[in-house]
Design a protein around this motif. Structure first.
Motif, PDB file in Angstrom:
ATOM      1  N   ALA A   1     -20.041 -36.668  12.108  1.00 55.93           N
ATOM      2  CA  ALA A   1     -18.647 -36.712  11.858  1.00 55.93           C
ATOM      3  C   ALA A   1     -18.288 -35.215  11.509  1.00 55.93           C
ATOM      4  CB  ALA A   1     -18.132 -37.569  10.806  1.00 55.93           C
ATOM      5  N   LEU A   2     -18.995 -34.526  10.953  1.00 52.50           N
ATOM      6  CA  LEU A   2     -18.997 -33.029  10.507  1.00 52.50           C
ATOM      7  C   LEU A   2     -18.677 -32.309  11.766  1.00 52.50           C
ATOM      8  CD1 LEU A   2     -20.666 -32.652   7.229  1.00 52.50           C
ATOM      9  CD2 LEU A   2     -18.304 -32.972   7.518  1.00 52.50           C
ATOM     10  N   VAL A   3     -19.749 -32.392  12.833  1.00 45.77           N
ATOM     11  CA  VAL A   3     -20.005 -31.568  13.953  1.00 45.77           C
ATOM     12  C   VAL A   3     -18.395 -31.234  14.637  1.00 45.77           C
ATOM     13  CG1 VAL A   3     -21.076 -31.180  16.145  1.00 45.77           C
ATOM     14  CG2 VAL A   3     -22.243 -32.315  14.292  1.00 45.77           C
ATOM     15  N   PRO A   4     -17.753 -32.256  15.192  1.00 48.32           N
ATOM     16  CA  PRO A   4     -16.579 -31.893  15.731  1.00 48.32           C
ATOM     17  C   PRO A   4     -15.526 -31.099  14.973  1.00 48.32           C
ATOM     18  CG  PRO A   4     -16.730 -34.130  15.416  1.00 48.32           C
ATOM     19  CD  PRO A   4     -17.961 -33.568  15.163  1.00 48.32           C
ATOM     20  N   GLU A   5     -15.546 -31.258  13.710  1.00 45.22           N
ATOM     21  CA  GLU A   5     -14.574 -30.558  12.678  1.00 45.22           C
ATOM     22  C   GLU A   5     -15.235 -29.235  12.653  1.00 45.22           C
ATOM     23  OE1 GLU A   5     -13.057 -30.946   8.240  1.00 45.22           O
ATOM     24  OE2 GLU A   5     -14.500 -32.312   8.739  1.00 45.22           O
ATOM     25  N   LEU A   6     -16.404 -29.061  12.423  1.00 46.88           N
ATOM     26  CA  LEU A   6     -16.828 -27.695  12.604  1.00 46.88           C
ATOM     27  C   LEU A   6     -16.917 -26.699  13.919  1.00 46.88           C
ATOM     28  CD1 LEU A   6     -20.193 -28.532  10.241  1.00 46.88           C
ATOM     29  CD2 LEU A   6     -18.189 -27.040   9.511  1.00 46.88           C
ATOM     30  N   GLN A   7     -17.020 -27.493  14.962  1.00 44.68           N
ATOM     31  CA  GLN A   7     -16.802 -27.083  16.233  1.00 44.68           C
ATOM     32  C   GLN A   7     -15.191 -26.476  16.371  1.00 44.68           C
ATOM     33  OE1 GLN A   7     -18.535 -30.230  18.817  1.00 44.68           O
ATOM     34  NE2 GLN A   7     -20.300 -29.174  19.316  1.00 44.68           N
ATOM     35  N   ALA A   8     -14.367 -27.402  15.913  1.00 41.41           N
ATOM     36  CA  ALA A   8     -13.090 -26.914  15.993  1.00 41.41           C
ATOM     37  C   ALA A   8     -12.598 -25.752  15.160  1.00 41.41           C
ATOM     38  CB  ALA A   8     -12.104 -28.067  15.409  1.00 41.41           C
TER      39      ALA A   8
ATOM     40  N   GLY B   1     -14.650 -23.251  15.376  1.00 41.29           N
ATOM     41  CA  GLY B   1     -15.368 -22.225  16.110  1.00 41.29           C
ATOM     42  C   GLY B   1     -16.874 -21.922  16.053  1.00 41.29           C
ATOM     43  N   HIS B   2     -17.608 -22.954  15.262  1.00 41.65           N
ATOM     44  CA  HIS B   2     -18.950 -23.114  15.166  1.00 41.65           C
ATOM     45  C   HIS B   2     -19.790 -23.486  16.309  1.00 41.65           C
ATOM     46  CE1 HIS B   2     -18.393 -21.421  11.063  1.00 41.65           C
ATOM     47  NE2 HIS B   2     -17.518 -22.271  10.767  1.00 41.65           N
ATOM     48  N   ARG B   3     -20.699 -22.731  16.877  1.00 39.04           N
ATOM     49  CA  ARG B   3     -21.456 -23.555  18.019  1.00 39.04           C
ATOM     50  C   ARG B   3     -22.751 -24.021  17.572  1.00 39.04           C
ATOM     51  NH1 ARG B   3     -20.520 -17.976  19.380  1.00 39.04           N
ATOM     52  NH2 ARG B   3     -22.803 -17.885  19.595  1.00 39.04           N
ATOM     53  N   PHE B   4     -23.194 -25.218  17.973  1.00 36.38           N
ATOM     54  CA  PHE B   4     -24.291 -25.868  17.764  1.00 36.38           C
ATOM     55  C   PHE B   4     -25.350 -25.797  18.643  1.00 36.38           C
ATOM     56  CE2 PHE B   4     -21.371 -27.739  14.525  1.00 36.38           C
ATOM     57  CZ  PHE B   4     -22.154 -28.150  13.861  1.00 36.38           C
ATOM     58  N   LYS B   5     -26.718 -25.341  18.489  1.00 39.14           N
ATOM     59  CA  LYS B   5     -27.760 -25.248  19.196  1.00 39.14           C
ATOM     60  C   LYS B   5     -28.482 -26.471  19.074  1.00 39.14           C
ATOM     61  CE  LYS B   5     -29.974 -21.974  15.925  1.00 39.14           C
ATOM     62  NZ  LYS B   5     -30.274 -20.548  15.899  1.00 39.14           N
ATOM     63  N   THR B   6     -28.471 -27.436  18.241  1.00 40.03           N
ATOM     64  CA  THR B   6     -29.332 -28.417  17.988  1.00 40.03           C
ATOM     65  C   THR B   6     -28.329 -29.870  17.925  1.00 40.03           C
ATOM     66  OG1 THR B   6     -29.537 -28.656  15.468  1.00 40.03           O
ATOM     67  CG2 THR B   6     -31.015 -26.976  16.781  1.00 40.03           C
ATOM     68  N   ARG B   7     -29.046 -30.902  17.522  1.00 38.22           N
ATOM     69  CA  ARG B   7     -28.553 -32.083  17.569  1.00 38.22           C
ATOM     70  C   ARG B   7     -28.774 -32.626  16.105  1.00 38.22           C
ATOM     71  NH1 ARG B   7     -30.278 -36.183  19.526  1.00 38.22           N
ATOM     72  NH2 ARG B   7     -32.326 -35.484  20.360  1.00 38.22           N
ATOM     73  N   SER B   8     -29.498 -31.854  15.160  1.00 38.20           N
ATOM     74  CA  SER B   8     -29.778 -32.187  13.917  1.00 38.20           C
ATOM     75  C   SER B   8     -28.768 -32.154  12.799  1.00 38.20           C
ATOM     76  CB  SER B   8     -31.071 -31.222  13.405  1.00 38.20           C
ATOM     77  OG  SER B   8     -30.627 -29.685  13.133  1.00 38.20           O
ATOM     78  N   ASP B   9     -29.044 -32.619  11.730  1.00 37.89           N
ATOM     79  CA  ASP B   9     -27.968 -32.710  10.714  1.00 37.89           C
ATOM     80  C   ASP B   9     -28.077 -31.440   9.627  1.00 37.89           C
ATOM     81  OD1 ASP B   9     -30.786 -33.650   9.836  1.00 37.89           O
ATOM     82  OD2 ASP B   9     -29.920 -34.755   8.207  1.00 37.89           O
ATOM     83  N   THR B  10     -29.288 -30.869   9.943  1.00 33.27           N
ATOM     84  CA  THR B  10     -29.703 -29.412   9.172  1.00 33.27           C
ATOM     85  C   THR B  10     -28.663 -28.655   9.580  1.00 33.27           C
ATOM     86  OG1 THR B  10     -32.069 -29.901   9.114  1.00 33.27           O
ATOM     87  CG2 THR B  10     -31.392 -27.767   8.777  1.00 33.27           C
ATOM     88  N   GLU B  11     -28.408 -28.389  11.007  1.00 31.50           N
ATOM     89  CA  GLU B  11     -27.463 -27.397  11.312  1.00 31.50           C
ATOM     90  C   GLU B  11     -26.127 -27.697  10.705  1.00 31.50           C
ATOM     91  OE1 GLU B  11     -26.468 -24.855  15.174  1.00 31.50           O
ATOM     92  OE2 GLU B  11     -27.594 -26.921  15.555  1.00 31.50           O
ATOM     93  N   ALA B  12     -25.637 -29.000  10.537  1.00 36.09           N
ATOM     94  CA  ALA B  12     -24.412 -29.160   9.957  1.00 36.09           C
ATOM     95  C   ALA B  12     -24.211 -28.229   8.612  1.00 36.09           C
ATOM     96  CB  ALA B  12     -24.116 -30.508   9.725  1.00 36.09           C
ATOM     97  N   ILE B  13     -25.249 -28.254   7.880  1.00 39.89           N
ATOM     98  CA  ILE B  13     -25.317 -27.557   6.632  1.00 39.89           C
ATOM     99  C   ILE B  13     -25.013 -25.981   6.774  1.00 39.89           C
ATOM    100  CG2 ILE B  13     -26.604 -27.180   4.229  1.00 39.89           C
ATOM    101  CD1 ILE B  13     -28.253 -29.502   4.822  1.00 39.89           C
ATOM    102  N   VAL B  14     -25.667 -25.564   7.612  1.00 37.58           N
ATOM    103  CA  VAL B  14     -25.527 -24.225   7.928  1.00 37.58           C
ATOM    104  C   VAL B  14     -23.809 -23.837   8.351  1.00 37.58           C
ATOM    105  CG1 VAL B  14     -26.038 -22.176   9.327  1.00 37.58           C
ATOM    106  CG2 VAL B  14     -27.770 -23.685   8.670  1.00 37.58           C
ATOM    107  N   HIS B  15     -23.546 -24.538   9.064  1.00 37.73           N
ATOM    108  CA  HIS B  15     -21.889 -24.138   9.344  1.00 37.73           C
ATOM    109  C   HIS B  15     -20.958 -24.559   8.552  1.00 37.73           C
ATOM    110  CE1 HIS B  15     -23.362 -22.652  13.462  1.00 37.73           C
ATOM    111  NE2 HIS B  15     -23.770 -24.018  13.575  1.00 37.73           N
ATOM    112  N   ALA B  16     -21.331 -25.709   7.816  1.00 39.88           N
ATOM    113  CA  ALA B  16     -20.743 -26.027   6.482  1.00 39.88           C
ATOM    114  C   ALA B  16     -20.482 -24.985   5.531  1.00 39.88           C
ATOM    115  CB  ALA B  16     -21.101 -27.553   5.953  1.00 39.88           C
ATOM    116  N   TRP B  17     -21.574 -24.187   5.204  1.00 39.53           N
ATOM    117  CA  TRP B  17     -21.608 -23.108   4.427  1.00 39.53           C
ATOM    118  C   TRP B  17     -20.777 -22.132   4.921  1.00 39.53           C
ATOM    119  CZ3 TRP B  17     -22.967 -21.422  -0.413  1.00 39.53           C
ATOM    120  CH2 TRP B  17     -23.117 -19.960  -0.577  1.00 39.53           C
ATOM    121  N   GLU B  18     -20.718 -21.878   6.026  1.00 44.09           N
ATOM    122  CA  GLU B  18     -19.885 -20.693   6.599  1.00 44.09           C
ATOM    123  C   GLU B  18     -18.372 -21.024   6.680  1.00 44.09           C
ATOM    124  OE1 GLU B  18     -22.120 -18.605  10.421  1.00 44.09           O
ATOM    125  OE2 GLU B  18     -22.154 -20.681  10.570  1.00 44.09           O
TER     126      GLU B  18
END
Length: 648
Positions: free
Chosen positions: A83-90, A92-109
């Motif tokens: 649920a967080l991925v599309p919110e973070l993509q909106a 401007g954050h770009r995801f390069k994996t399908r992992s939940d770990t990457e959501a933490i990095v972009h959530a911090w940003e």
């Protein structure tokens, strides 16, 4: 599920030795056997051991953002990451994996330290922001995942999932904290944030720790969440039952996302049975279930587990553990890193060992008793509170205090006649009384056990202070809510979650706890306590809610618990091991104990005059810890072979 580790120079950018960073990371290789990752830059080392569960091909850690300015090492699962991925993509954050770990990095940003407010799951992570020269650590709300840290003499900072990461560092000083020893012999574990070593700490649940280079000396853990007991929800019984089932269903569904085989522990108790019933309703294929039985019928719940397994046609696996399965003492001491006296760690280790043969992820029913009033001690405490509320302290304390001193301690008598403890508790205030009931060794027992010099070293400290500090923050005057809050902060984190984390990770098994889902916890805290314990029935609302899904005999049978026959072990096959441990030169020379007191415990128990099984088991495990503490840090040994008899 993984293990994390790291080093941070709080003053400057001194380089860390790669071999050292690798060694302290790999000391917990059992937590993540699939891959290891290491990142070093001036003044920083981040280590990771990976157990691949989600995004098996691209979820390697440490994981960085697009420009490599923010990286993270993470242990746990973020259940709402999809649920967080599309919110973070909106944003401007770009995801390069399908992992939940990457959501933490972009959530911090996106949100900075407030990112933890958006995460739903079990987690412990360390995040490095190079631009801000900041190391940010966080732990989940219920303390499911562990995180230990320490400042070293040269000013550098070390952290890891397990305490053995810290003790593996050559600069770490293994100086035992006397306050932790007092806590251990009261609770059977060392409660957060204290560790058995003076300069080591556990990051408390629902806390973060922010270290900024050049300004880290005063860094202190900061809370970001707490459970608030409102107890005023006007919902009627039928609606509460329906909503509870739906909230459990949502929590279970979120935890069934995995790219590896998934199953559940099925003990035959109410909580695990409800989780399995819910999983069956969400799965198109049979649920994998695992159970441990005992060849001693007093401790065997496997028949109740079989009822649930048969009803839902699960792929059920049962192993019967022999009642003399006590050869794990040294293994457990090495696994837990500090003294840990919950004897159910033995069967918990075995059920995790068995489950890992069939699944990589297992759901459990842990947390239900604390949230829903399932323990017998809750009902007893409420009964005592009824008396306390009717008698002024000026009358109650001297009368019951005298009865408590005069009434004999009758270990041999039926439970109803063991009134000494009740009389003692009635003379106390609410918090002191609950501490009394939760203490493995009560205040006067610890005083007899400890050497006078060690007592003086405590400087007047008592483990009761732990409960006092938490009670001051509870913000409730509801008798049940208060002790539930105390259990959330102490017993659930320090005993239950620690036990399950270490036992499961020893076998590279991920355990998920839907009944600790924090939105579920928050909602349950709004319900009146009368819906949790009613007419002497614990978990009243939970049992009513699951009556359509579970057999009556499973829901309303007496609670058995996950126990082992300690008293008979210590008078039989473990008698010599007990004597050798409790009266070892190491224990007698430690300075903690009254030698005559130790001798008396051994003699009285072996003579059958008193049941000192709890005290003696605590002493055995403390001796095992001392032996481990004096040895060089090393990786967890290969799992011991269980004593198993397959059912006929």
């Amino acid at each position: 599920m993984c293990g994390i580790s790291g080093l941070f120079d709080t003053h400057g950018q001194r380089p860390f030795d790669r071999a050292l960073a690798s060694r302290i990371n790999n000391i917990q290789a059992h937590r993540g056997p699939d891959e290891d990752g290491l990142h070093l830059e001036p003044g920083l080392a981040l280590g990771h051991r990976r157990l691949s569960v989600i995004d098996l091909t691209t979820g390697q850690q440490p994981l960085f953002n697009e420009d490599d300015s923010v990286g993270v090492v993470f242990n746990g699962e973020i259940y709402n990451f999809q649920a967080l991925v599309p919110e973070l993509q909106a944003l401007g954050h770009r995801f390069k994996t399908r992992s939940d770990t990457e959501a933490i990095v972009h959530a911090w940003e996106a949100w900075g330290p407030a990112c933890v407010q958006r995460l739903r799951g079990m987690f412990a992570f360390a995040l490095w922001d190079r631009q801000q020269q900041t190391l940010f650590l966080a732990r989940d709300r219920m303390g499911v995942k562990p995180l230990h840290y320490a400042w070293l003499p040269d000013g550098s900072f070390v952290f890891g999932s397990e305490l053995k990461v810290l003790t593996a560092h050559p600069a770490f000083v293994r100086s035992i904290d006397p306050l932790a020893v007092e806590d251990y012999f009261a609770f059977g574990y060392v409660p957060d944030p204290r560790c058995i070593y003076r300069n080591a700490h556990k990051l408390p649940p629902a806390h973060t720790l922010t270290l900024r280079r050049g300004d880290a000396a005063q860094a202190q853990p900061q809370p970001y969440w707490d459970v608030q007991f409102i107890n005023d929800n006007p919902i009627d019984l039928a609606d509460a039952e329906a909503e509870l089932r739906e909230r459990v269903r949502e929590a279970v569904k979120l935890r069934m996302v995995a790219d590896v085989p998934l199953g559940a522990f099925l003990s035959g108790g109410v909580d695990s049975s409800a989780v399995v019933a819910t999983m069956a309703g969400l799965s198109s294929t049979p649920v994998h279930t695992c159970a441990i039985g005992f060849d001693d019928p007093r401790f065997n719940e496997s028949a109740f587990a079989q009822q649930v397994a048969s009803r839902y046609r699960t792929d059920h696996r049962l192993e019967i553990v022999k009642s003399d399965d006590f050869d794990l003492i040294d293994t457990l001491a090495h696994l837990y890193d500090e003294p840990f006296a919950d004897s159910s760690a033995l069967p918990t280790y075995r059920v995790c060992q068995m489950a890992r043969k069939h699944v990589t992820v297992a759901l459990s029913g842990d947390g239900g008793d604390e949230s829903l009033g399932g323990y017998r001690r809750y009902r007893m405490h409420l009964g005592e509170e009824g008396v306390r509320s009717r008698l002024p302290p000026g009358v109650r304390s001297p009368v019951f205090g005298l009865l408590g001193r005069l009434y004999p301690k009758a270990d041999w008598a039926p439970r109803a006649l063991r009134a000494k403890t009740t009389f003692q508790a009635m003379a106390m205030d609410t918090v002191q009384a609950y501490h009394h009931s939760m203490s493995h060794l009560r205040t006067e027992q610890r005083q007899r056990l400890f050497a006078p010099a060690f007592e003086r070293s405590l400087g007047g400290y008592q483990s009761l202070d732990v409960f006092r500090q938490h009670a001051a923050r509870a913000q409730t005057d509801d008798p049940l809510a208060l002790i539930q809050y105390l259990d959330y902060k102490t017993w659930l984190v320090g005993d239950i979650n620690t036990k399950v984390d270490r036992a499961s990770m020893a076998h590279s098994l991920e355990v998920r706890e839907p009944l600790m889902d924090h939105p579920l916890i928050e909602w349950l805290a709004t319900l009146p306590s009368g819906l949790k314990i009613k007419g002497g029935e614990g978990k009243y609302i939970f049992k009513k809610a699951f009556e359509p899904l579970l057999p009556h005999g499973v829901l309303y049978r007496p609670k058995m618990g996950f126990s082992v026959p300690l008293a008979s072990w210590l008078r039989g096959p473990l008698a010599q091991r007990m004597r050798d441990s409790v009266l070892s030169p190491r224990m007698l020379a430690s300075g903690y104990f009254n030698a005559r007191g130790l001798q008396t415990l051994v003699e009285q128990h072996l003579g059958g005059h008193h049941d000192h099984a709890t005290a003696l088991w605590m002493l055995i495990m403390f001796d095992a810890f001392l032996r481990q503490a004096q040895a060089p840090a090393q990786a967890v040994p290969q799992a011991a072979t269980p004593a198993v008899a397959m059912p006929a």
